[in-house]
Design a protein around this motif. Structure first.
Motif, PDB file in Angstrom:
ATOM      1  N   ALA A  63      -6.553   6.077 -19.664  1.00 46.96           N
ATOM      2  CA  ALA A  63      -7.325   5.420 -20.712  1.00 46.96           C
ATOM      3  C   ALA A  63      -7.331   3.903 -20.571  1.00 46.96           C
ATOM      4  N   ALA A  64      -6.675   3.380 -19.529  1.00 51.75           N
ATOM      5  CA  ALA A  64      -6.723   1.943 -19.247  1.00 51.75           C
ATOM      6  C   ALA A  64      -8.145   1.473 -18.974  1.00 51.75           C
ATOM      7  N   GLY A  65      -9.023   2.428 -18.633  1.00 49.48           N
ATOM      8  CA  GLY A  65     -10.428   2.069 -18.454  1.00 49.48           C
ATOM      9  C   GLY A  65     -11.046   1.476 -19.710  1.00 49.48           C
ATOM     10  N   THR A  66     -10.424   1.733 -20.863  1.00 52.47           N
ATOM     11  CA  THR A  66     -10.893   1.172 -22.126  1.00 52.47           C
ATOM     12  C   THR A  66     -10.937  -0.347 -22.069  1.00 52.47           C
ATOM     13  N   ILE A  67      -9.919  -0.942 -21.464  1.00 55.70           N
ATOM     14  CA  ILE A  67      -9.842  -2.405 -21.400  1.00 55.70           C
ATOM     15  C   ILE A  67     -10.989  -2.964 -20.567  1.00 55.70           C
ATOM     16  N   ALA A  85     -13.112 -13.076 -24.206  1.00 57.01           N
ATOM     17  CA  ALA A  85     -12.980 -11.617 -24.163  1.00 57.01           C
ATOM     18  C   ALA A  85     -11.517 -11.214 -24.054  1.00 57.01           C
ATOM     19  N   GLY A  86     -10.774 -11.932 -23.230  1.00 58.29           N
ATOM     20  CA  GLY A  86      -9.363 -11.610 -23.050  1.00 58.29           C
ATOM     21  C   GLY A  86      -8.549 -11.748 -24.319  1.00 58.29           C
ATOM     22  N   LEU A  87      -8.948 -12.649 -25.196  1.00 52.90           N
ATOM     23  CA  LEU A  87      -8.217 -12.841 -26.455  1.00 52.90           C
ATOM     24  C   LEU A  87      -8.224 -11.582 -27.327  1.00 52.90           C
ATOM     25  N   LEU A  88      -9.221 -10.731 -27.143  1.00 53.06           N
ATOM     26  CA  LEU A  88      -9.296  -9.504 -27.941  1.00 53.06           C
ATOM     27  C   LEU A  88      -8.126  -8.570 -27.654  1.00 53.06           C
ATOM     28  N   THR A  89      -7.505  -8.730 -26.497  1.00 46.32           N
ATOM     29  CA  THR A  89      -6.436  -7.807 -26.091  1.00 46.32           C
ATOM     30  C   THR A  89      -5.033  -8.328 -26.402  1.00 46.32           C
ATOM     31  N   LEU A  90      -4.924  -9.474 -27.079  1.00 51.32           N
ATOM     32  CA  LEU A  90      -3.593 -10.029 -27.354  1.00 51.32           C
ATOM     33  C   LEU A  90      -2.722  -9.054 -28.143  1.00 51.32           C
ATOM     34  N   GLY A  91      -3.317  -8.354 -29.091  1.00 53.95           N
ATOM     35  CA  GLY A  91      -2.559  -7.403 -29.900  1.00 53.95           C
ATOM     36  C   GLY A  91      -2.047  -6.238 -29.090  1.00 53.95           C
ATOM     37  N   TYR A  92      -2.729  -5.921 -27.998  1.00 50.17           N
ATOM     38  CA  TYR A  92      -2.341  -4.799 -27.136  1.00 50.17           C
ATOM     39  C   TYR A  92      -0.964  -5.033 -26.521  1.00 50.17           C
ATOM     40  N   LEU A  93      -0.801  -6.165 -25.847  1.00 55.41           N
ATOM     41  CA  LEU A  93       0.476  -6.464 -25.205  1.00 55.41           C
ATOM     42  C   LEU A  93       1.575  -6.656 -26.239  1.00 55.41           C
ATOM     43  N   THR A  94       1.274  -7.395 -27.296  1.00 55.28           N
ATOM     44  CA  THR A  94       2.269  -7.652 -28.334  1.00 55.28           C
ATOM     45  C   THR A  94       2.763  -6.344 -28.948  1.00 55.28           C
ATOM     46  N   ALA A  95       1.824  -5.429 -29.205  1.00 58.40           N
ATOM     47  CA  ALA A  95       2.174  -4.160 -29.842  1.00 58.40           C
ATOM     48  C   ALA A  95       3.044  -3.296 -28.942  1.00 58.40           C
ATOM     49  N   ILE A  96       2.737  -3.268 -27.643  1.00 54.31           N
ATOM     50  CA  ILE A  96       3.555  -2.484 -26.712  1.00 54.31           C
ATOM     51  C   ILE A  96       4.993  -2.990 -26.712  1.00 54.31           C
ATOM     52  N   VAL A 194      -9.771   3.849 -14.592  1.00 51.40           N
ATOM     53  CA  VAL A 194     -10.578   2.633 -14.464  1.00 51.40           C
ATOM     54  C   VAL A 194     -11.804   2.890 -13.593  1.00 51.40           C
ATOM     55  N   ALA A 195     -11.599   3.594 -12.471  1.00 49.79           N
ATOM     56  CA  ALA A 195     -12.712   3.854 -11.550  1.00 49.79           C
ATOM     57  C   ALA A 195     -13.796   4.710 -12.198  1.00 49.79           C
ATOM     58  N   ILE A 196     -13.382   5.785 -12.874  1.00 48.11           N
ATOM     59  CA  ILE A 196     -14.374   6.681 -13.489  1.00 48.11           C
ATOM     60  C   ILE A 196     -15.073   5.998 -14.664  1.00 48.11           C
ATOM     61  N   SER A 197     -14.305   5.289 -15.482  1.00 50.03           N
ATOM     62  CA  SER A 197     -14.901   4.578 -16.620  1.00 50.03           C
ATOM     63  C   SER A 197     -15.919   3.553 -16.138  1.00 50.03           C
ATOM     64  N   ALA A 198     -15.539   2.805 -15.105  1.00 54.28           N
ATOM     65  CA  ALA A 198     -16.451   1.796 -14.565  1.00 54.28           C
ATOM     66  C   ALA A 198     -17.687   2.437 -13.957  1.00 54.28           C
ATOM     67  N   ALA A 199     -17.505   3.588 -13.286  1.00 54.13           N
ATOM     68  CA  ALA A 199     -18.655   4.273 -12.683  1.00 54.13           C
ATOM     69  C   ALA A 199     -19.627   4.760 -13.756  1.00 54.13           C
ATOM     70  N   ALA A 230     -20.299   2.864 -24.777  1.00 58.47           N
ATOM     71  CA  ALA A 230     -19.870   3.892 -25.724  1.00 58.47           C
ATOM     72  C   ALA A 230     -19.554   5.197 -25.005  1.00 58.47           C
ATOM     73  N   VAL A 231     -20.400   5.584 -24.060  1.00 54.55           N
ATOM     74  CA  VAL A 231     -20.175   6.836 -23.326  1.00 54.55           C
ATOM     75  C   VAL A 231     -18.910   6.733 -22.473  1.00 54.55           C
ATOM     76  N   ALA A 232     -18.738   5.608 -21.773  1.00 51.79           N
ATOM     77  CA  ALA A 232     -17.556   5.419 -20.944  1.00 51.79           C
ATOM     78  C   ALA A 232     -16.280   5.422 -21.788  1.00 51.79           C
ATOM     79  N   LEU A 233     -16.344   4.819 -22.966  1.00 53.08           N
ATOM     80  CA  LEU A 233     -15.176   4.779 -23.847  1.00 53.08           C
ATOM     81  C   LEU A 233     -14.887   6.156 -24.446  1.00 53.08           C
ATOM     82  N   LEU A 234     -15.910   6.917 -24.701  1.00 51.32           N
ATOM     83  CA  LEU A 234     -15.706   8.281 -25.184  1.00 51.32           C
ATOM     84  C   LEU A 234     -15.026   9.135 -24.120  1.00 51.32           C
TER      85      LEU A 234
END
Length: 255
Positions: A63-67, A85-96, A194-199, A230-234
């Motif tokens: 699910a890392a393809g989400t990023i 765009a990168g600032l949107l992920t600050l909560g991700y690292l902090t939360a982990i 990541v590869a499949i999500s990007a594809a 939306a489809v890739a994230l689903l």
């Protein structure tokens, strides 16, 4: 990845690559199964708890393809810079970092199954929030910040209980091999995800949206990108749901 939309899903190159992958996978399995000192000891997967923990680890890391998809979406669809765009992920690292210890405490209290299911469920909600690309840009960015934070919390809850479930259920003389395969599942999951999500994202970005166009509010010149995201994230959400099913099926209620 970048040539997907040009080649098409049914092109000879894509079909040939799928066939080559299938042949290589079968050959790898047959060769490794016949070796006394195999690179991958497939006998470990006869342990259902180990199999479920490793499979869910593969899927959740996939699910890392989400990023990748989300950050590409806000850059292409909302005009954000790389830094913004990168600032949107600050909560991700902090939360982990903040919740890994919580996952340890939950493991001690409940055993591995409940924290693993809780972690996957929270991760799924986080990914779902990132799927809401039909919103206005500012609304989506708020949803994305919350979503990435939940994503991180889910992974933090999941990490230690999953490792414990995998490695505490194999014989002592196989712990080293089991740990290697478990870790390899993390790396392979992230790579495949990541590869499949990007594809999916790249392939659908050039397709004209016909049926769902009216669902997207705000700008209409970026609907194709928003739909593809939306489809890739689903797809990433689906992987977390399969991980939940694997845990439910294989990890015992009481460790």
């Amino acid at each position: 990845m970048g040539q997907g939309s040009k080649l098409g899903w049914t092109s000879n190159v894509i079909i040939g690559l799928f066939i080559a992958f299938a042949i290589a996978a079968i050959a790898f399995f047959k060769i490794e199964s016949s070796k006394a000192n195999a690179f991958v000891d497939f006998k470990l997967f006869s342990n259902s708890t180990y199999t479920g923990a490793t499979l869910s680890n593969f899927l959740l890391n996939g699910a890392a393809g989400t990023i990748l998809v989300t950050l590409t979406l806000v850059q292409k669809g909302a005009g954000l810079s790389f830094f913004e765009a990168g600032l949107l992920t600050l909560g991700y690292l902090t939360a982990i970092l903040a919740t890994i210890r919580v996952g340890e405490k939950l493991l001690q209290k409940w055993g591995p199954r409940k924290p693993m299911l809780l972690g996957c469920s929270i991760t799924a909600v986080g990914i779902l929030l990132n799927c809401l690309s039909f919103l206005y840009a500012w609304q989506y960015m708020i949803a994305s910040v919350i979503g990435f934070t939940l994503f991180g919390i889910g992974l933090g809850f999941y990490a230690t209980p999953s490792t414990d479930a995998a490695l505490s259920n194999v014989p002592q003389d196989q712990v080293g091999a089991a740990a290697g395969i478990y870790k390899m599942a993390s790396s392979l999951g992230a790579a495949f995800g990541v590869a499949i999500s990007a594809a999916i994202f790249t392939g659908l970005s050039s397709e004209k949206v016909v049926y769902w166009h009216e669902l997207f509010i705000g700008r209409t010149d970026n609907v194709e990108v928003r739909f593809a995201a939306a489809v890739a994230l689903l797809f990433n959400l689906l992987m977390t749901l399969v991980a939940i099913a694997a845990i439910t099926k294989t990890v015992p209620k009481k460790a």
